[in-house]
Design a protein around this motif. Structure first.
Motif, mmCIF file in Angstrom:
data_model
loop_
_atom_site.group_PDB
_atom_site.id
_atom_site.type_symbol
_atom_site.label_atom_id
_atom_site.label_comp_id
_atom_site.label_asym_id
_atom_site.label_seq_id
_atom_site.Cartn_x
_atom_site.Cartn_y
_atom_site.Cartn_z
ATOM 1 N N ASP A 370 13.116 0.061 -23.341
ATOM 2 C CA ASP A 370 13.799 0.290 -24.626
ATOM 3 C C ASP A 370 15.288 0.587 -24.494
ATOM 4 O OD1 ASP A 370 11.439 -0.210 -25.811
ATOM 5 O OD2 ASP A 370 10.924 1.889 -26.224
ATOM 6 N N GLU A 393 -2.689 1.301 -30.110
ATOM 7 C CA GLU A 393 -1.845 2.134 -30.972
ATOM 8 C C GLU A 393 -0.383 2.031 -30.556
ATOM 9 O OE1 GLU A 393 -2.981 6.182 -30.603
ATOM 10 O OE2 GLU A 393 -1.944 6.766 -32.446
ATOM 11 N N GLU A 394 -0.161 2.081 -29.247
ATOM 12 C CA GLU A 394 1.217 2.003 -28.751
ATOM 13 C C GLU A 394 1.806 0.613 -29.045
ATOM 14 O OE1 GLU A 394 1.755 2.338 -24.511
ATOM 15 O OE2 GLU A 394 3.926 2.612 -24.741
ATOM 16 N N ILE A 396 1.113 -1.357 -31.507
ATOM 17 C CA ILE A 396 1.450 -1.444 -32.936
ATOM 18 C C ILE A 396 2.732 -0.664 -33.219
ATOM 19 C CG2 ILE A 396 0.721 -0.736 -35.263
ATOM 20 C CD1 ILE A 396 -2.195 -1.254 -34.266
ATOM 21 N N HIS A 397 2.800 0.538 -32.664
ATOM 22 C CA HIS A 397 3.975 1.376 -32.907
ATOM 23 C C HIS A 397 5.249 0.671 -32.422
ATOM 24 C CE1 HIS A 397 6.652 4.733 -33.199
ATOM 25 N NE2 HIS A 397 6.998 4.530 -31.929
ATOM 26 N N LYS A 398 5.185 0.136 -31.189
ATOM 27 C CA LYS A 398 6.387 -0.509 -30.633
ATOM 28 C C LYS A 398 6.740 -1.774 -31.411
ATOM 29 C CE LYS A 398 6.779 1.057 -25.942
ATOM 30 N NZ LYS A 398 6.752 0.714 -24.532
ATOM 31 N N ASN A 400 6.267 -2.434 -34.494
ATOM 32 C CA ASN A 400 6.820 -2.148 -35.832
ATOM 33 C C ASN A 400 8.103 -1.322 -35.795
ATOM 34 O OD1 ASN A 400 4.810 -3.526 -37.153
ATOM 35 N ND2 ASN A 400 3.522 -1.706 -37.457
ATOM 36 N N ASP A 401 8.478 -0.850 -34.621
ATOM 37 C CA ASP A 401 9.602 0.074 -34.512
ATOM 38 C C ASP A 401 10.935 -0.686 -34.510
ATOM 39 O OD1 ASP A 401 11.036 2.346 -34.238
ATOM 40 O OD2 ASP A 401 10.672 2.575 -32.083
ATOM 41 N N ALA A 424 -1.998 -4.210 -39.463
ATOM 42 C CA ALA A 424 -1.040 -3.173 -39.044
ATOM 43 C C ALA A 424 0.385 -3.691 -38.872
ATOM 44 C CB ALA A 424 -1.522 -2.546 -37.734
ATOM 45 N N GLU A 426 3.858 -4.968 -39.593
ATOM 46 C CA GLU A 426 4.709 -4.970 -40.803
ATOM 47 C C GLU A 426 5.649 -6.167 -40.761
ATOM 48 O OE1 GLU A 426 6.442 -1.151 -40.230
ATOM 49 O OE2 GLU A 426 4.623 -0.102 -40.858
#
Ligand code: ADP
Length: 475
Positions: A370, A393-394, A396-398, A400-401, A424, A426
Motif C-alpha cells: 500500500d 474479509e480482507e 473485500i476491504h482492500k 473497496n478501499d 460486497a 462497491e
C-alpha cells in the motif's frame, strides 16, 4: 476538418493541430482547430436542429442510425487503420473497437423505437396520470483518446436516438477517428445540425459548452480530475450530467479459482489497449498461499506478448499515447521498486531501432504494497502489481478501499463466495470469473468518484431524456 451544420470546414482563425502517430512520431495529418466562435456557432445550429429532430419519429431516427452503421461496416478496415495510426493500439484491437462502435449504433437504432412512457395508477379515481419521456435538448460530448471511436459511438447513438442533437469534442490526440466517423454520418444523410464536430483546445471549447444555457446535457469520458472540473463548470446552468471517469480496478483471485483462467483474465484486463483503459486492472489481490504460483503463471504469459507498431501483423502491445503517459508508467515502476516490489517480467522501456514512440514492456510486479503509488493512483499503462490477502474479509476491504468504483473482477469456483463478492464489491461493473464483462446491452458506469450515469443497455438512452409527469383531471 470541423463539421458544423452539415458542412465540412476549416477554423475561422485558420489554426490547425498536428495529429501524431504514437508508434513513429510522424505527423499523420493537420486538422482544423476550432475556438470559441465555432463553438458558439455549433451550439446555435444544434439548438435549431433540435426542434426538427425531436419531432421525427423514433423509427425515423433509428433508420438514420442504421444507415450510419451500414456505412461504417463497409469501411471497417479503413476505420480500424485510422484508430491504430493515431492511437497506437494493435490493428486487431482497433477492428474490435470499430465493431463495438457499430454495435452501439445498431443497438440504439433499435431502442429509438422503444422510448416508452408510463401510466401511473392514480390515488384519485378522477385523475389520469402519465409519465412522458422527452429528449433533453442539445447535448455536448467530450471524449478521450483511448477509445477514439467507441467512446463517441456510445454517446452519439443514444443521444440522437432519443431525439437530442449533439456536439462532439474529441481528444486532440485522436481527432481522425472522429472525422472518419462523421464522414459516415454525412454520407448517411443525417440532417444538418444534428451531429456537429469541434476539434481543438479544451480551454477554448470547454467553457463555451459548459457555460451555455442552450446546452442541456454534458456527457464526458476522461479523468476524474477533469470530470470534477466540468461538474463545477456546469453548476451555473444546472446541466444534466453523465460522467465516465477514472477507475482503480481490483482483480481478486481466491485459492479455489481456476488459476490458468484467472492468469489469462488478469493478463487481458491489464494489458489490453496497453493498460490504457479505465476498467483495466490496477491492483491484483491474490490469496497468500497461491500468490507465488499465480505470479509465475501471469509473468510467463505476459512475457510472450509481442510489442510493436500496431500496424504490424501479430502485434499485441503498441506504444503509449504520449510522453506524459510514458513518464507516469516509468515513475510508477521506479516507485514500486523503491518500495520493495519485485519485477517478475518487463520493468523497463522497450527499444527497437524501427520504433520511435513511447514503448514500455508489459510488467508484472510481485510483493506490491500500500505504500506504492500504484496502490492508489491510476497508472494507465502496462503494469500489473500483485498484492496478497489472508482472507475474504480482507480482500473485500482492500478492494473497496478507494475513492473509485468503476470495475472489479473476482475469480473463484465457490458459488457462495462469488455471490458474496458480487454483493460486497462497491463497483458499477463486477466480473465474476469474467475479465471481459463489457457488452452493448450491459450498463457501463461507476460508483463513487468513477462517475455519474451509465452508458449502454436500457440505461444508456435514459441519460438523454427528461421525464415529464402529467396529471389530467377527468371531471
Ligand atoms: P485523459 O487523461 O484521458 O487525456 P482527460 O480528462 O485529460 O483524460 O481528457 C479527456 C477529454 O477531456 C479530452 O477530450 C480533453 O481534451 C478534454 N478536456 C481536458 N481538459 C478539459 C477542460 N478543461 N475542459 C473541457 N474538456 C477538457
Amino acid at each position: 476538418m470541423l463539421y458544423i451544420n452539415g458542412e465540412w470546414r476549416q477554423a475561422n482563425s485558420g489554426e490547425t493541430l498536428d495529429v501524431i502517430n504514437p508508434a513513429t512520431g510522424d505527423v499523420l495529418e493537420q486538422v482544423a482547430s476550432a475556438g470559441k466562435e465555432e463553438t458558439k456557432e455549433a451550439i446555435e445550429v444544434a439548438n435549431e436542429a433540435f426542434s426538427l429532430w425531436k419531432n421525427k419519429t423514433g423509427a425515423e431516427r433509428g433508420k438514420y442510425l442504421m444507415d450510419i452503421a451500414q456505412k461504417m461496416k463497409s469501411k471497417t478496415d479503413s476505420l480500424a487503420k485510422t484508430i491504430t495510426l493515431e492511437m497506437g493500439k494493435p490493428l486487431a484491437e482497433a477492428k474490435r473497437e470499430v465493431m463495438s462502435s457499430i454495435a452501439y449504433i445498431e443497438w440504439y437504432a433499435e431502442e429509438a423505437k422503444r422510448m416508452y412512457g408510463e401510466t401511473i395508477p392514480p390515488s384519485d379515481p378522477n385523475k389520469h396520470l402519465m409519465l412522458l419521456r422527452e429528449p433533453i435538448g442539445v447535448a455536448a460530448a467530450i471524449t478521450p483518446w483511448n477509445f477514439p471511436m467507441s467512446m463517441i459511438a456510445r454517446k452519439i447513438a443514444p443521444a440522437i436516438a432519443a431525439g437530442c442533437t449533439i456536439i462532439i469534442k474529441p481528444a486532440p490526440d485522436t481527432p481522425l477517428s472522429a472525422i472518419r466517423m462523421f464522414e459516415c454520418f454525412h454520407e448517411a444523410g443525417l440532417p444538418k445540425g444534428v451531429a456537429n464536430l469541434l476539434i481543438g483546445s479544451a480551454e477554448e471549447i470547454g467553457p463555451e459548452l459548459t457555460g451555455s444555457s442552450k446546452v442541456r446535457k454534458l456527457t464526458f469520458t476522461g479523468s476524474t480530475a477533469v470530470g470534477k472540473m466540468l461538474i463545477r463548470d456546469t453548476a451555473n446552468t444546472v446541466k444534466n450530467l453523465s460522467m465516465e471517469l477514472g477507475g482503480h480496478a481490483p482483480f481478486i483471485v481466491f485459492e479455489d479459482a481456476d488459476l490458468d483462467a484467472a492468469a489469462e483474465g488478469a493478463m487481458a484486463t491489464n494489458f489490453i489497449n496497453n493498460g490504457q483503459t479505465c476498467i483495466c486492472t490496477n491492483r491484483i489481490y491474490v490469496k497468500e498461499s497461491i500468490a507465488e504460483e499465480f505470479g509465475k503463471k501471469l509473468a510467463e504469459k505476459t512475457a510472450t506478448l509481442k510489442i510493436g507498431n500496431g500496424m504490424d501483423e501479430g502485434t499485441q502491445v503498441g506504444p503509449l499515447i504520449n510522453e506524459n503517459s510514458f513518464n507516469k508508467v516509468q515513475s510508477h515502476v521506479e516507485d514500486a521498486l523503491k518500495h520493495n516490489g519485485k519485477i517478475l517480467c518487463g520493468g523497463k522501456p522497450y527499444e527497437r531501432d524501427d520504433l520511435k514512440g513511447y514503448f514500455f514492456e508489459p510488467t508484472v510486479i510481485a510483493s506490491a504494497n500500500d505504500d506504492m503509488l500504484i496502490a492508489t493512483e491510476e497508472t494507465f499503462g502496462p503494469v500489473a502489481p500483485i498484492f496478497t490477502f489472508k482472507n475474504e474479509e480482507e480482500a473485500i476491504h482492500k478492494a473497496n478501499d478507494t475513492p473509485y468504483g468503476l470495475a472489479a473482477y473476482c475469480f473463484t469456483k465457490d458459488l457462495g463466495r462469488g455471490l458474496r463478492m458480487m454483493n460486497a464489491l462497491e463497483y458499477g461493473i463486477v466480473g465474476i470469473n469474467d475479465a471481459a464483462p463489457v457488452t452493448v446491452q450491459g450498463p457501463f458506469g461507476g460508483y463513487k468518484e468513477s462517475g455519474i450515469g451509465r452508458e449502454g443497455g436500457k440505461s444508456g438512452i435514459l441519460q438523454y431524456v427528461e421525464e415529464k409527469y402529467v396529471s389530467i383531471g377527468m371531471k
